[in-house]
Scaffold this motif. Structure first.
Motif, short mmCIF file in Angstrom:
data_model
loop_
_atom_site.label_atom_id
_atom_site.label_comp_id
_atom_site.label_asym_id
_atom_site.label_seq_id
_atom_site.Cartn_x
_atom_site.Cartn_y
_atom_site.Cartn_z
N LEU A 198 -4.63 0.34 37.92
CA LEU A 198 -4.62 0.81 36.53
C LEU A 198 -4.95 -0.39 35.66
N ILE A 199 -6.13 -0.41 35.07
CA ILE A 199 -6.61 -1.54 34.27
C ILE A 199 -6.59 -1.13 32.80
N ILE A 200 -5.85 -1.88 31.99
CA ILE A 200 -5.69 -1.56 30.57
C ILE A 200 -6.38 -2.64 29.74
N ASP A 201 -7.36 -2.23 28.97
CA ASP A 201 -8.12 -3.14 28.11
C ASP A 201 -7.28 -3.51 26.88
N GLN A 202 -7.09 -4.82 26.67
CA GLN A 202 -6.35 -5.30 25.50
C GLN A 202 -7.17 -6.34 24.74
N SER A 203 -8.48 -6.22 24.81
CA SER A 203 -9.38 -7.19 24.19
C SER A 203 -9.41 -7.01 22.68
N GLU A 204 -10.10 -7.95 22.00
CA GLU A 204 -10.10 -7.97 20.55
C GLU A 204 -10.76 -6.74 19.95
N SER A 205 -11.74 -6.16 20.63
CA SER A 205 -12.39 -4.97 20.08
C SER A 205 -11.43 -3.79 20.02
N LEU A 206 -10.36 -3.82 20.83
CA LEU A 206 -9.35 -2.74 20.80
C LEU A 206 -8.43 -2.86 19.60
N LYS A 207 -8.45 -4.01 18.91
CA LYS A 207 -7.56 -4.19 17.77
C LYS A 207 -8.06 -3.45 16.54
N LEU A 208 -9.23 -2.86 16.61
CA LEU A 208 -9.83 -2.17 15.46
C LEU A 208 -9.48 -0.69 15.50
N ALA A 209 -9.35 -0.12 14.32
CA ALA A 209 -9.15 1.32 14.14
C ALA A 209 -7.94 1.85 14.90
N GLY A 210 -6.93 1.02 15.11
CA GLY A 210 -5.71 1.46 15.76
C GLY A 210 -5.83 1.74 17.23
N ARG A 211 -6.92 1.27 17.86
CA ARG A 211 -7.15 1.62 19.26
C ARG A 211 -6.25 0.85 20.22
N LEU A 212 -5.76 -0.32 19.80
CA LEU A 212 -4.93 -1.12 20.70
C LEU A 212 -3.65 -0.38 21.07
N GLU A 213 -2.96 0.16 20.08
CA GLU A 213 -1.74 0.91 20.36
C GLU A 213 -2.03 2.17 21.15
N ALA A 214 -3.17 2.81 20.84
CA ALA A 214 -3.54 4.02 21.59
C ALA A 214 -3.78 3.69 23.06
N ALA A 215 -4.41 2.54 23.33
CA ALA A 215 -4.65 2.13 24.71
C ALA A 215 -3.34 1.83 25.42
N ARG A 216 -2.40 1.20 24.71
CA ARG A 216 -1.11 0.90 25.32
C ARG A 216 -0.33 2.18 25.65
N ARG A 217 -0.38 3.14 24.72
CA ARG A 217 0.32 4.40 24.97
C ARG A 217 -0.29 5.12 26.15
#
Length: 680
Positions: A72-91
C-alpha cells in the motif's frame, strides 16, 4: 495441511536421462505414425528402463499456508498539498489499510512517499516494499496518489509479475491548471548581448492569448502576449556579470490549482566580453609596472598602455625623424574611441598641455554614462597641472590642497573602510608596511576607505552618474609589492579596486545574497549602515517568513533559514532582492500538479489492475476482494488482490514407487522379447 506429489531421484545425470526418455518417445511416435507397424516392444522396454533410472517416488509433505504480500503506497508529495488532496490521500490510505488488515492470510506493507528532485518515485517505493517477497506470494499493490508519478517504467510488460497494480487517484482530473514549461535556456551569455530562450504555456484548453512577464533579479524587463499550447521564443540580455536570475511568468488562468507552476526560472551567468582599459602613465617610475602587471594578469582585460616619455613642453633638439617614440594618439583615444574604454587610469599623470580641455569633458561624460576612472596621484597632482583643474573636477569626490607630505606613514582603514567590500577583510593594517609620500587632499564627497599621514584621505571612492571614480592620493603602492617594511596586500587591494570600478556585483556596498547550504538557506546582507534590519523570505509555495539579520562581520549581516520546500526562494530587504534555488530550480514535483489517471493507467491495465478516481475530497474507497490468479482483479466498486495459495513445507517423507532393479529387469525382458520376435 498435508499433500502428496510425485518426485524423482535419478541414478544418472539429468541430460542422459532426458536423452533416453527422448529416444523412447521417438519409438512411441513411430509406432503411432506407422499405425502399429513399428515394434511396440522397443518403446515399452525403453520406457521401463527410463522409469528405472529416474527412480520415481511418492513424496508426502506437511505443509503450512504462507501469507500473501500486498503493498500500500501512499503519495505524500508536495503536489498533494494543493486543493486539500493531502488529507484526502491520508484518509484513503487509512481506510484501505483498515480493510486490508481484515483480510486473512495477507501481509500488508505500507509506505509513504514524498517528492524528490526528480519528482515522485512511487514505483520505486512499490518495488522496494515487495523486493524480498517471493513472486508466487505477491498479491498486488495499491497506489494512493494524484497520478503525478515520475518513475513509471517504459517497459510495462513485466508489471504483471507484481500482481494487479491499482491506482486510486485523489483529485479531480477535470480541474484545469495553467503552467509554464521552460523548453530551452542558456547557462551563460555575454553582458548586454542577447541570448535566446524558448518556453511554452500549457493548459487544458490551449489556443488563447496569455500575457507573459519577464524579469531579471526581480526587476521586470518585458511583457509579451503569446498563444498557449505553442512554443514561443524571446531574447534576453544579461545586464551584469555573474548570476542573473531570470524569471518568466504567465498570468493566472481561468482555473488554477497553484500559481507556483505559472513561472519558470533559470540562472543566466553574465560573462563580460573583453574589458578595455586605458592606462596613461605620466612618467616612468617603479609603480608603473605594478599597475601594468596587475591588469595584464587578468585574461579578460584588453589593456592599452601609454607612458609619456617626452611631454609636449620638453625642449629636445633631437630631429623628429630620429625619435623612436610612438606619438600619443590623443584624438583617436579621447574623442573617436573614448566610448570603447571601460576604465581609464591616470597614473601620475601631468596635464602639461597634453590633452585639450574638451577631451577631459569627453572623459567626464564617458564616466557618467557608465565608465570608470582611477587617478593614482603623484606630486604632480599638487601643482597647477592637477587633473582637478580640468572639467573632470565636477565628478571628483576630493581635491588636493597643494601640499605634499614627504615622510613615512602607515595606511589605515577608516570606519567606512572596515565595512566596504573593497577593503573589508584585508589583513590587519598593523602589519602593513609604510609609504613615504602622500598628496594632501580634502574629501568633499564620496567615501574615504583609507587614511594616510595625519588622517588625510588616501583612498576615496565615489559614483558619478552611472559610472564610478576612485582617487588614490599616493604613488607609493609599489612599495608593498617590493616587500618594503614588510609589504602589504597591494595585489588584493588593487584587484578589488579595479573590480569595484568595473561594477563587479560581488563588490557592491549594498548587496543581498541568498545561498542554499546543507545547514539551510543562508541570507547575507552587505551594508555600510549600522543595522541591516529584517529580511523577508518567500518560499516556492508563496509562504513568507521574516528573519532578523545578525551581525556576522564588519559590514556583513547574516541569517540561516531552514527549508522544507524545493524550488526558487526569494529574499527581500528594502529594495534589494536575492534568489536562491533549493534543490532543482524548477522541480518536477511543482511543475505538473493537476490530478491525472493518464500516467498510471497503462501500468495498471498491463498488470491486471484498474484506476479508481476518488475526487478532490476523497470518495469512499472501493471494496477489496481476494481473487484467483487468473481471475479478473477489478470491477464496479471493487478491486481485487490475488490469492496465490502459497505454502511452506515443514516436513516431508518419500517412498519409492517400486524398486529400481525391478523396473530395469522388466524393461530388459521386454527388449529381449522384442529382439527375439524380430529375429525369428
Amino acid at each position: 495441511m498435508n499433500g502428496e506429489r510425485l518426485g524423482f531421484d535419478p541414478s544418472m545425470p539429468w541430460p542422459m536421462l532426458f536423452a533416453l526418455a527422448g529416444f523412447a518417445a521417438l519409438m512411441w511416435i513411430g509406432y503411432v505414425l506407422r499405425r502399429g507397424r513399428a515394434p511396440i516392444l522397443r518403446a515399452i522396454g525403453l520406457t521401463l528402463l527410463t522409469i528405472a533410472i529416474a527412480q520415481p517416488m511418492l513424496v508426502r509433505e506437511t505443509r503450512e499456508p504462507a501469507n500473501d504480500v500486498a503493498a500500500l503506497i501512499i503519495d505524500q508529495s508536495e503536489s498533494l498539498k494543493l486543493a486539500g488532496r493531502l488529507e484526502a490521500a491520508r484518509r484513503a490510505g487509512a481506510a484501505l489499510a483498515q480493510k486490508l488488515s481484515k483480510e486473512k492470510g495477507l501481509d500488508v506493507r505500507v509506505r509513504e512517499v514524498r517528492g524528490g528532485p526528480e519528482g515522485t518515485a512511487l514505483i520505486a517505493a512499490m518495488d522496494e516494499a515487495l523486493a524480498d517477497a517471493p513472486r508466487d506470494r505477491i498479491a498486488g499493490a495499491l497506489l494512493v496518489t494524484d497520478g503525478q508519478v515520475s518513475d513509471v517504467p517504459a517497459d510495462i510488460a513485466t508489471a504483471r509479475k507484481l500482481g494487479p497494480v491499482h491506482a486510486l487517484i485523489v483529485g479531480d482530473p477535470n480541474r484545469g491548471d495553467r503552467r509554464l514549461e521552460l523548453i530551452s535556456a542558456p547557462g551563460f551569455g555575454i553582458v548586454n548581448e542577447p541570448v535566446n530562450v524558448e518556453a511554452r504555456v500549457i493548459e487544458p484548453k490551449p489556443g488563447g492569448p496569455v500575457r507573459i512577464t519577464v524579469s531579471i533579479d526581480g526587476k521586470p524587463i518585458r511583457e509579451i502576449i503569446v498563444e498557449s499550447g505553442k512554443p514561443f521564443k524571446l531574447t534576453i540580455a544579461p545586464p551584469k556579470r555573474g548570476p542573473n536570475m531570470v524569471i518568466i511568468e504567465a498570468e493566472a488562468g481561468p482555473q488554477e490549482i497553484s500559481r507556483t507552476n505559472n513561472r519558470a526560472a533559470f540562472e543566466l551567468q553574465g560573462v563580460r566580453d573583453r574589458l578595455r582599459v586605458l592606462l596613461v602613465t605620466g612618467s616612468p617610475y617603479p609603480g608603473a609596472r605594478v599597475w601594468r602587471n596587475l591588469l595584464k594578469s587578468d585574461p579578460s582585460v584588453d589593456l592599452v598602455h601609454f607612458t609619456i616619455l617626452r611631454p609636449a613642453d620638453k625642449l629636445d633638439l633631437t630631429p623628429q625623424n630620429e625619435l623612436a617614440l610612438i606619438a600619443f594618439p590623443t584624438r583617436e583615444l579621447f574623442e573617436e574611441k573614448i566610448d570603447q574604454f571601460d576604465l581609464i587610469i591616470f597614473d601620475r599623470y601631468r596635464r602639461a598641455g597634453m590633452l585639450p580641455l574638451a577631451y577631459f569633458e569627453n572623459i567626464a561624460q564617458r564616466v557618467e554614462a557608465g565608465g570608470a576612472m582611477l587617478i593614482a596621484a603623484g606630486p604632480e597632482e599638487a601643482s597647477e597641472d592637477s587633473l582637478s583643474r580640468t572639467p573632470i573636477a565636477a565628478i571628483l569626490p576630493s581635491q588636493p590642497n597643494g601640499s605634499v607630505i614627504e615622510q613615512p606613514f602607515r595606511p589605515t582603514l577608516t570606519a567606512t573602510g572596515q565595512r566596504h567590500p573593497v577593503t573589508r577583510g584585508l589583513p590587519s593594517p598593523q602589519s602593513w608596511g609604510r609609504w613615504n609620500r602622500q598628496v594632501v587632499a580634502n574629501a568633499s564627497g564620496g567615501r574615504t576607505l583609507l587614511a594616510g599621514a595625519g588622517g588625510a584621505p588616501l583612498l576615496v571612492l565615489d559614483r558619478a552618474g552611472q559610472g564610478r571614480v576612485a582617487q588614490l592620493w599616493s604613488d607609493q603602492a609599489w612599495l608593498w609589492a617590493r616587500g618594503y617594511d614588510g609589504g602589504g596586500p597591494h595585489g588584493e587591494l588593487l584587484r578589488r579596486l579595479g573590480h569595484w570600478l568595473m561594477q563587479e556585483p560581488e563588490l557592491e556596498e549594498e548587496r543581498l545574497t541568498a545561498k542554499s547550504t546543507p545547514d539551510g538557506l543562508v541570507v547575507e546582507r552587505s551594508t555600510l549602515g549600522d543595522n541591516a534590519g529584517d529580511v523577508e523570505v518567500t518560499a516556492p509555495s508563496g509562504a513568507k517568513v521574516k528573519q532578523t539579520l545578525q551581525a556576522f562581520a564588519p559590514g556583513v549581516w547574516r541569517t540561516t533559514l531552514q527549508t522544507t520546500e524545493t524550488g526558487l526562494y526569494e529574499a527581500q530587504s528594502g529594495t534589494l532582492q536575492a534568489f536562491a534555488a533549493v534543490g532543482p530550480l524548477n522541480p518536477k514535483e511543482a511543475a505538473a500538479v493537476a490530478a491525472t489517471a493518464t500516467i498510471l493507467e497503462p501500468l495498471a491495465r498491463a498488470s491486471g489492475g484498474g484506476v479508481t478516481i476518488l475526487g478532490e475530497s476523497g470518495a469512499p474507497v472501493p471494496e477489496i476482494r481476494r481473487v484467483d490468479r487468473n481471475g479478473g482483479a477489478h470491477g464496479d466498486g471493487w478491486i481485487g488482490l490475488k490469492r496465490n495459495n502459497a505454502y511452506v513445507v515443514r516436513a516431508s517423507a518419500s517412498e519409492p514407487l517400486g524398486p529400481g532393479w525391478a523396473w530395469a529387469m522388466a524393461g530388459l525382458a521386454v527388449l529381449m522379447l522384442g529382439w527375439r520376435r524380430e529375429a525369428g
